[in-house]
Design an enzyme around this catalytic site. Structure first.
Site, PDB file in Angstrom:
ATOM      1  CG  ASN A   8      -1.737   1.233   1.385  1.00  0.00           C
ATOM      2  OD1 ASN A   8      -1.806   2.034   0.455  1.00  0.00           O
ATOM      3  ND2 ASN A   8      -2.363   1.407   2.534  1.00  0.00           N
ATOM      4  CE  LYS A  10      -0.163   3.226   4.719  1.00  0.00           C
ATOM      5  NZ  LYS A  10      -0.077   3.320   6.158  1.00  0.00           N
ATOM      6  CG  HIS A  91      -5.823   2.077   5.072  1.00  0.00           C
ATOM      7  ND1 HIS A  91      -5.386   2.981   6.012  1.00  0.00           N
ATOM      8  CD2 HIS A  91      -4.852   1.153   4.949  1.00  0.00           C
ATOM      9  CE1 HIS A  91      -4.186   2.609   6.441  1.00  0.00           C
ATOM     10  NE2 HIS A  91      -3.838   1.496   5.809  1.00  0.00           N
ATOM     11  CD  GLU A  93      -2.803   5.535   6.776  1.00  0.00           C
ATOM     12  OE1 GLU A  93      -2.712   5.576   5.539  1.00  0.00           O
ATOM     13  OE2 GLU A  93      -1.932   5.016   7.505  1.00  0.00           O
ATOM     14  CD  GLU A 161      -3.742  -2.233   7.196  1.00  0.00           C
ATOM     15  OE1 GLU A 161      -2.646  -2.510   6.712  1.00  0.00           O
ATOM     16  OE2 GLU A 161      -4.281  -1.127   7.042  1.00  0.00           O
ATOM     17  N   GLY A 167       2.442   2.025  10.971  1.00  0.00           N
ATOM     18  CA  GLY A 167       3.516   3.012  10.904  1.00  0.00           C
ATOM     19  C   GLY A 167       4.190   3.301  12.234  1.00  0.00           C
ATOM     20  CB  SER A 206       4.639  -2.232  12.139  1.00  0.00           C
ATOM     21  OG  SER A 206       4.356  -0.863  12.351  1.00  0.00           O
ATOM     22  N   GLY A 227       2.690  -1.320   4.390  1.00  0.00           N
ATOM     23  CA  GLY A 227       2.809   0.116   4.149  1.00  0.00           C
ATOM     24  C   GLY A 227       4.230   0.499   3.758  1.00  0.00           C
TER      25      GLY A 227
HETATM   26  C1  3PY Z   1       0.825  -0.096   7.140  1.00  0.00           C
HETATM   27  O1  3PY Z   1       1.301  -1.188   7.448  1.00  0.00           O
HETATM   28  O2  3PY Z   1       1.398   0.958   7.382  1.00  0.00           O
HETATM   29  C2  3PY Z   1      -0.460  -0.016   6.463  1.00  0.00           C
HETATM   30  O3  3PY Z   1      -1.261   0.829   6.791  1.00  0.00           O
HETATM   31  C3  3PY Z   1      -0.746  -0.921   5.337  1.00  0.00           C
HETATM   32  O4  3PY Z   1      -1.950  -0.643   4.759  1.00  0.00           O
END
Ligand code: 3PY
Length: 244
Positions: A8, A10, A91, A93, A161, A167, A206, A227
């Site tokens: 992803n 982003k 997601h 976010e 997630e 992150g 992560s 991510g």
């Molecule tokens: C991450 O692992 O940072 C994510 O949000 C993957 O979508």
């Protein structure tokens, strides 16, 4: 079941990153027992598909309507037209930045399936919900609210997630991942019968080359949604390798 490893990206990446995508595609080809893909910014999908036709690309959101007066939005059909095979929906976010509700995600998932896209539908709890012991309740409510009742199970994967793991470099204990994935599997089989067993349940948050093998070995973990570690071949390929 074959594992699926999806990057992803982003809001990262311009045409200058096409060479990096080429390195990911070339490296991933060595692991032909793993499905791998990159969900890119919409502006990159067409160029990436033109150059790397054998690799799978996807978007990170779509509108629920097929077309119309929705300035700045992208329809599911536009994603397929650009060369997408899949789309990430719901997601955390987007749920927090754009205020997307379960009902919004459900409508988008129906639109994406109708346009022929494979859906990767995200669910996850906040740290406060986890600390209050509400993880399963929150996840099951999100699944109930955002997965359409009439979706064909082969057209959807779920990504679990935990929001507090995105992150941050923190990941849940292996037992926690196992227990949430088992609860998601139970929900899917109760709701979709035998077909619910074939839905892949990805872990995201992560995941990296160091922890991927242990996470991917957990029962009911069918792959990963990655991510930051998907932005370079150097970091992404070890995760694909761990899934092979
Ligand atoms: C991450 O692992 O940072 C994510 O949000 C993957 O979508």
């Amino acid at each position: 079941m074959r594992k699926l490893i999806v990057g992803n990206w982003k809001m990262n990446g311009t045409l200058a990153q096409l060479d990096e995508i080429g390195q990911i595609q070339a490296g991933a080809a060595a692991y032909d027992n793993v499905d791998s893909a990159l969900c890119l910014p919409a502006t990159l999908i067409h160029a990436a598909k033109q150059r790397f036709a054998d690799f799978q690309f996807g978007g990170q959101d779509c509108h629920h309507a097929p077309k119309g007066a929705h300035t700045g939005c992208i329809s599911a059909e536009m994603l397929t037209d650009a060369g997408s095979a899949m789309v990430i929906l719901g997601h955390s976010e987007r749920r927090s930045d754009q205020g997307e509700s379960d009902a919004d995600v459900r409508a988008k998932a129906s639109a994406a399936c109708a346009a022929g896209l494979h859906v990767i539908l995200c669910v996850g709890e906040t740290e406060a919900q986890r600390d209050a012991g509400q993880t399963e309740t929150v996840i099951l409510a999100q699944l109930m609210g955002s997965v359409p009742d009439d979706i064909a199970a082969e057209h959807i994967d779920i990504a679990y997630e935990p929001i507090w793991a995105i992150g941050t470099g923190r990941v849940p204990a292996i037992e926690e991942i196992a227990s949430v994935h088992a609860a998601i599997r139970t929900h899917l089989t109760e709701r979709f019968g035998q077909a619910g067993r074939a839905v892949r349940i990805l872990y995201g948050g992560s995941m990296n080359g160091d922890n991927a093998a242990a996470i991917l070995a957990v029962p009911n973990v069918g792959g990963g949604l990655i991510g930051g570690a998907s932005l370079t071949a150097e970091k992404f390929l070890p995760i694909i390798k761990a899934a092979s």
